[in-house]
Design an enzyme around this catalytic site. Structure first.
Site, PDB file in Angstrom:
ATOM      1  N   ARG A 129       0.827  -1.213   0.000  1.00 57.39           N
ATOM      2  CA  ARG A 129       0.000   0.000   0.000  1.00 57.39           C
ATOM      3  C   ARG A 129       0.865   1.270   0.000  1.00 57.39           C
ATOM      4  NH1 ARG A 129      -4.700  -0.694   4.349  1.00 57.39           N
ATOM      5  NH2 ARG A 129      -5.479   1.149   3.255  1.00 57.39           N
ATOM      6  N   GLN A 176      -6.654   9.009   7.551  1.00 54.39           N
ATOM      7  CA  GLN A 176      -5.359   8.523   8.025  1.00 54.39           C
ATOM      8  C   GLN A 176      -4.268   9.560   7.784  1.00 54.39           C
ATOM      9  OE1 GLN A 176      -4.770   4.747   6.090  1.00 54.39           O
ATOM     10  NE2 GLN A 176      -6.440   3.761   7.218  1.00 54.39           N
ATOM     11  N   ASP A 327     -15.529   2.516   3.788  1.00 47.02           N
ATOM     12  CA  ASP A 327     -15.256   1.104   4.083  1.00 47.02           C
ATOM     13  C   ASP A 327     -16.456   0.208   3.800  1.00 47.02           C
ATOM     14  OD1 ASP A 327     -12.672   1.624   4.850  1.00 47.02           O
ATOM     15  OD2 ASP A 327     -13.174   1.869   6.969  1.00 47.02           O
TER      16      ASP A 327
HETATM   17  C1  S3P Z   1      -9.525   5.121   8.815  1.00 44.11           C
HETATM   18  C2  S3P Z   1      -9.604   5.860   7.683  1.00 44.11           C
HETATM   19  C3  S3P Z   1     -10.005   5.320   6.382  1.00 44.11           C
HETATM   20  C4  S3P Z   1     -10.642   3.951   6.502  1.00 44.11           C
HETATM   21  C5  S3P Z   1      -9.899   3.066   7.452  1.00 44.11           C
HETATM   22  C6  S3P Z   1      -9.861   3.684   8.844  1.00 44.11           C
HETATM   23  C7  S3P Z   1      -9.105   5.770  10.068  1.00 44.11           C
HETATM   24  O1  S3P Z   1      -8.860   5.201   5.567  1.00 44.11           O
HETATM   25  O2  S3P Z   1     -10.717   3.335   5.233  1.00 44.11           O
HETATM   26  O3  S3P Z   1     -10.515   1.789   7.555  1.00 44.11           O
HETATM   27  O4  S3P Z   1      -9.288   5.178  11.162  1.00 44.11           O
HETATM   28  O5  S3P Z   1      -8.594   6.892   9.998  1.00 44.11           O
HETATM   29  P1  S3P Z   1      -8.321   6.433   4.659  1.00 44.11           P
HETATM   30  O6  S3P Z   1      -7.867   7.485   5.550  1.00 44.11           O
HETATM   31  O7  S3P Z   1      -7.193   5.844   3.859  1.00 44.11           O
HETATM   32  O8  S3P Z   1      -9.489   6.806   3.803  1.00 44.11           O
END
Ligand code: S3P
Length: 450
Positions: A129, A176, A327
């Site tokens: 990733r 994230q 998700d």
């Molecule tokens: C999350 C953010 C999302 C989500 C992941 C959990 C988080 O990802 O898909 O399961 O806890 O901040 P992205 O920030 O890549 O969209």
């Protein structure tokens, strides 16, 4: 195979009705943040309702490696004795975040402004990733990173000895990335500003305020402007982790497509940055009722009642809703297979860089079971077969992705022939009780031999 489990082929069968109450585990996003922010506080944070999935346990292990004490107690609660902002020790071993993109990205942010070095790795999914989305803004603070081609793990981060605060506009809708920058900003002097054009889940902002940080959020024409004042002393908290709406999605959707079902999923947070799926299902004609609507800890909460809904219609999902249900597209595509007409999902490029390429993985799994799917770079369309119209009989490759595994198993609940998945072991990353919970409701899911 996940970093932790062995390969676990599974099969699901036509079943019904699903009846009863489904108590889903704690929220994964809030569980990670409870441990990380607890580790950055001075004193003891108490947590109940923590998700004890592999992803979160890997984050707990990582925080121990950085010097915090993280313990589970006999009553099931957890405590974290933090080392304070800027107090991380240099880990003696490689930090293995298993399958967890949230874990690794948030931890990278939280160590990037301390004068320490750490090396991160994960399973085959995580190591494929993209990490540049996090290391690019961390470089602005003064952190250096050395990873594999394309910014992949394993990767070593040299934290900035003299971090400088940054102003950063997040180029993709990602909680994230936003969170990694804010956590890095904690140990930089002055103000760190993060701008997001589209609102993503806001747990980091809310929890930082709860832990005593000075943080403001302003909605402007340029997007949400989040301003954090660096180098606070975070104060330990008592946290009751709410149940995970992303896990609630599975029993809810299973009930909608399984004849005769009536399932209650209690205590689910309906924070607008997380609840997009439930509104989408209602627009499709699902019999999904929010019972006992209330506020808890400043957030809307409800008990979700989902009943078999034989007359759902495909819809065009508003692209601006994508971040609030990012998700949930895999399980939505399963519901779409049982609706009539097309379900059109646009503006979902981010699905291609999750634990798997989720558009590709679900399209393959649905097609293998007789459902037509069209796809492009940032869109896909599922052609509904109507209730009773899904053939089944196929095997789905899950690509080390828990949500693909659970979605494909649920596809089998209403299909004519059983649906197989090649590997259900990643389910333990976020929903370790999935199989037991589904069986208790009346589903027929089993570990198979081939
Ligand atoms: C999350 C953010 C999302 C989500 C992941 C959990 C988080 O990802 O898909 O399961 O806890 O901040 P992205 O920030 O890549 O969209």
């Amino acid at each position: 195979m996940s970093a932790h489990g062995s390969v676990l082929p599974m099969t699901s069968f036509k079943c019904g009705p699903l009846k009863g109450t489904a108590h889903v585990p704690g929220d994964k996003s809030i569980s990670h943040r409870s441990i990380i922010l607890g580790a950055l506080s001075v004193g003891r944070t108490h947590v109940t309702g923590l998700l004890e999935g592999e992803d979160v346990l890997d984050t707990a292990k990582a925080m121990r490696a950085f010097g915090a004490t993280v313990e589970k107690h006999q009553d099931g609660s957890w405590t974290i004795d933090g080392v304070g902002v800027g107090g991380f020790a240099e880990p003696e071993t490689v930090i293995d975040c298993g399958n967890s993109g949230t874990g690794v990205r948030l931890i990278m942010g939280s160590m990037a402004t301390s004068p320490i070095t750490a090396t991160f790795t994960g399973d085959a999914s995580l190591n494929s990733r993209p990490m540049a989305r996090v290391t690019d803004p961390l470089a602005l603070f003064g952190a250096q990173s050395f990873g594999r081609t394309g910014g992949r793990l394993p990767m070593t981060i040299l934290g900035a000895a003299d971090p400088i605060p940054v102003t950063y506009t997040v180029p993709v809708p990602s909680a994230q990335v936003k969170s990694a920058v804010l956590l890095a900003g904690l140990n930089a002097p002055g103000q760190t500003v993060v701008i997001e054009k589209e609102a993503t889940r806001d747990h980091t902002e809310r929890m930082l305020v709860g832990f005593g940080a000075e943080l403001t959020v302003e909605d402007t024409d340029d997007g949400r402007v989040i301003t954090l004042t660096g180098q606070p002393e975070l104060k330990p908290q008592t946290i009751i982790v709410p149940r995970d709406p992303s896990s609630a999605a599975f029993p809810v959707c299973a009930a909608l497509i399984t004849e005769g079902s009536d399932v209650l999923v209690p205590n689910i947070g309906l924070n607008p940055t997380r609840a997009g799926l439930f509104y989408t299902l209602q627009e499709m004609g699902a019999e999904l009722i929010f019972e006992n609507m209330r506020e808890e800890g400043g957030e809307p909460v409800a008990d979700l009642r989902a009943k078999f809904s034989p007359n759902m219609q495909g819809i065009e999902v508003p692209p601006e809703r994508a971040a609030s249900m990012i998700d949930e597209y895999p399980i939505l595509s399963v519901v779409a297979a049982y609706a009539t007409g097309k379900t059109v999902m646009r503006g979902v490029k981010e699905l291609r860089v999750k634990e798997s390429d989720r558009i590709d993985a679900m399209a393959k799994g649905l097609r293998a079971n007789g459902v037509a799917v069209e796809e492009g770079d940032d869109w896909w369309i599922v052609e509904g077969c109507g209730m009773g119209g899904v053939a089944g009989g196929g095997t789905c490759e899950t690509f080390l992705d828990h949500r693909i595994a659970m979605s494909c198993l649920i596809l089998g609940f209403g299909a004519e022939k059983p649906v197989k998945i090649d590997n259900g072991s990643p389910i333990a990353t976020s929903f370790p009780i999935f199989q037991d919970l589904m069986k208790e409701l009346g589903a027929h899911v089993m570990v198979s031999n081939s």
